[in-house]
Design an enzyme around this catalytic site. Structure first.
Site, PDB file in Angstrom:
ATOM      1  N   ASP A   1      -9.835  -6.652  -2.895  1.00  0.00           N
ATOM      2  CA  ASP A   1      -9.305  -5.421  -2.302  1.00  0.00           C
ATOM      3  C   ASP A   1     -10.333  -4.299  -2.396  1.00  0.00           C
ATOM      4  O   ASP A   1     -10.764  -3.930  -3.489  1.00  0.00           O
ATOM      5  CB  ASP A   1      -8.016  -5.014  -3.026  1.00  0.00           C
ATOM      6  CG  ASP A   1      -7.208  -3.967  -2.272  1.00  0.00           C
ATOM      7  OD1 ASP A   1      -7.802  -3.166  -1.546  1.00  0.00           O
ATOM      8  OD2 ASP A   1      -5.970  -3.973  -2.420  1.00  0.00           O
TER       9      ASP A   1
ATOM     10  N   HIS B   1      -7.083  -6.415   0.897  1.00  0.00           N
ATOM     11  CA  HIS B   1      -5.989  -5.457   0.758  1.00  0.00           C
ATOM     12  C   HIS B   1      -4.708  -5.952   1.426  1.00  0.00           C
ATOM     13  O   HIS B   1      -3.644  -5.375   1.216  1.00  0.00           O
ATOM     14  CB  HIS B   1      -6.408  -4.115   1.355  1.00  0.00           C
ATOM     15  CG  HIS B   1      -5.466  -2.993   1.080  1.00  0.00           C
ATOM     16  ND1 HIS B   1      -5.102  -2.613  -0.195  1.00  0.00           N
ATOM     17  CD2 HIS B   1      -4.773  -2.160   1.932  1.00  0.00           C
ATOM     18  CE1 HIS B   1      -4.257  -1.590  -0.134  1.00  0.00           C
ATOM     19  NE2 HIS B   1      -4.023  -1.315   1.133  1.00  0.00           N
TER      20      HIS B   1
ATOM     21  N   SER C   1       0.838  -1.196   0.000  1.00  0.00           N
ATOM     22  CA  SER C   1       0.000   0.000   0.000  1.00  0.00           C
ATOM     23  C   SER C   1       0.882   1.259   0.000  1.00  0.00           C
ATOM     24  O   SER C   1       1.633   1.481  -0.943  1.00  0.00           O
ATOM     25  CB  SER C   1      -0.950  -0.051   1.194  1.00  0.00           C
ATOM     26  OG  SER C   1      -2.033   0.821   1.018  1.00  0.00           O
TER      27      SER C   1
END
Length: 317
Positions: free
Chosen positions: A233, A261, A99
């Site tokens: 996600d 995610h 991320s």
């Protein structure tokens, strides 16, 4: 029960940085996402440490690291990782970023190609503008006040308990809420809230992600890259994996079914296998200034034109 790695501390530029360091072998630098810390990698650290030297820091503003008023840009984070590795005596790493950490990993590879062997990006930011509205909301003026109320002792316990109950329900849309509960709990620290807001303000506006790798994706020609995404996600859509494949045609793209995610938490064994296979089957990048100059001259042309490839080969020779 597996014993948690010991957290170590180093003070660099006057700020205390927390990290764990486990194992022996080629170095892996694991960079966590927004609002998380090194514990997000807990399901995979011990297994990876059987083959690699694993360094998993808490980025400034996160976890047990200091939360100063300072530079929370991806460039600033990349500089901090270079300095941490330098103090630890580690010259080159395969950088693994999740991320926000994916954006930092890309920036690290861009700023310090001579220290980067490979990039492994896990649901990274920077592939396209789309991002969950929950992250966009962090940049709004009322975020600190709202989180101050949500994280009051009684309210916080109810909120995090509710999120963890939903996460345990088995619903695919709720699979990441356990991690969200941990992030909300961390927001009880006003300095953590302020730091996270600074991070988001530098990366996201009301239209979505601002920072992108699209203008520098051609540089991946010189470095092995793997992109890993979960099909479910809800934070950054899995279709960005397709954008990554378009921007960097030579990249390895792995999409993990029934994962959100945090695919490294949803399917840790599969994640470790992907990482290990990618490292085993690719040669670490070798930095050469002439090659890097040729790529920069070529600009956005992907794949690299034949004449530039010949020029690079001549310069390297």
């Amino acid at each position: 029960m597996v014993k948690a790695p010991e957290v170590q501390y180093l003070t660099i530029h006057g700020h205390r940085r927390a990290f764990v360091k486990e194992g022996q072998g080629p170095a892996l630098l694991l960079l966590h996402g927004l609002g998380c810390d090194h514990t997000t990698w807990a399901p995979v650290i011990q297994t990876l440490a059987r083959r690699y030297t694993v360094i998993a820091p808490d980025l400034l503003g996160h976890g047990l690291s200091d939360k100063p008023r300072g530079d929370y840009s991806v460039g600033g984070y990349a500089n901090g990782m270079r300095d941490l590795l330098t103090v630890l005596g580690i010259d080159r790493v395969t950088v693994v970023g999740h991320s926000l950490g994916g954006g930092v990993a890309m920036q690290f590879a861009y700023q310090f190609p001579e220290r980067t062997e490979r990039m492994i990006l896990v649901a990274p930011g920077g592939m396209g503008p789309d991002v969950t509205p929950a992250i966009r909301a962090i940049s709004l003026p009322g975020f600190n006040a709202a989180m101050g109320l949500v994280t009051l002792p009684g309210v916080r316990h109810v909120t995090t308990g509710w999120l963890r109950t939903l996460a345990a329900s088995g619903l695919s849309a709720a699979r990441d809420l356990d991690e969200v509960a941990t992030i909300v709990d961390s927001f009880k620290d006003a300095k953590a809230r302020s730091a996270i807001r600074q991070v988001v303000s530098a990366l996201v506006d009301w239209r979505g992600q601002v920072v992108t790798m699209a203008d520098r994706a051609y540089l991946t020609e010189a470095m092995p890259m793997c992109v890993i995404w979960g099909t479910d996600d809800k934070v950054i859509p899995v279709r960005h994996a397709g954008l990554a494949a378009e921007m960097a045609p030579g990249a390895t793209v792995e999409v993990i079914a029934n994962a959100g995610h945090f695919p490294h938490k949803d399917h840790p064994q599969r994640f470790v296998k992907i990482v290990s296979d990618f490292i085993r089957t690719t040669q670490p990048a070798t930095y050469h200034r002439g090659r890097w100059r040729a790529l920069l001259k070529a600009g956005k042309q992907t794949p690299l034109p034949a004449e530039v490839s010949r020029l690079a080969a001549e310069e390297i020779a």
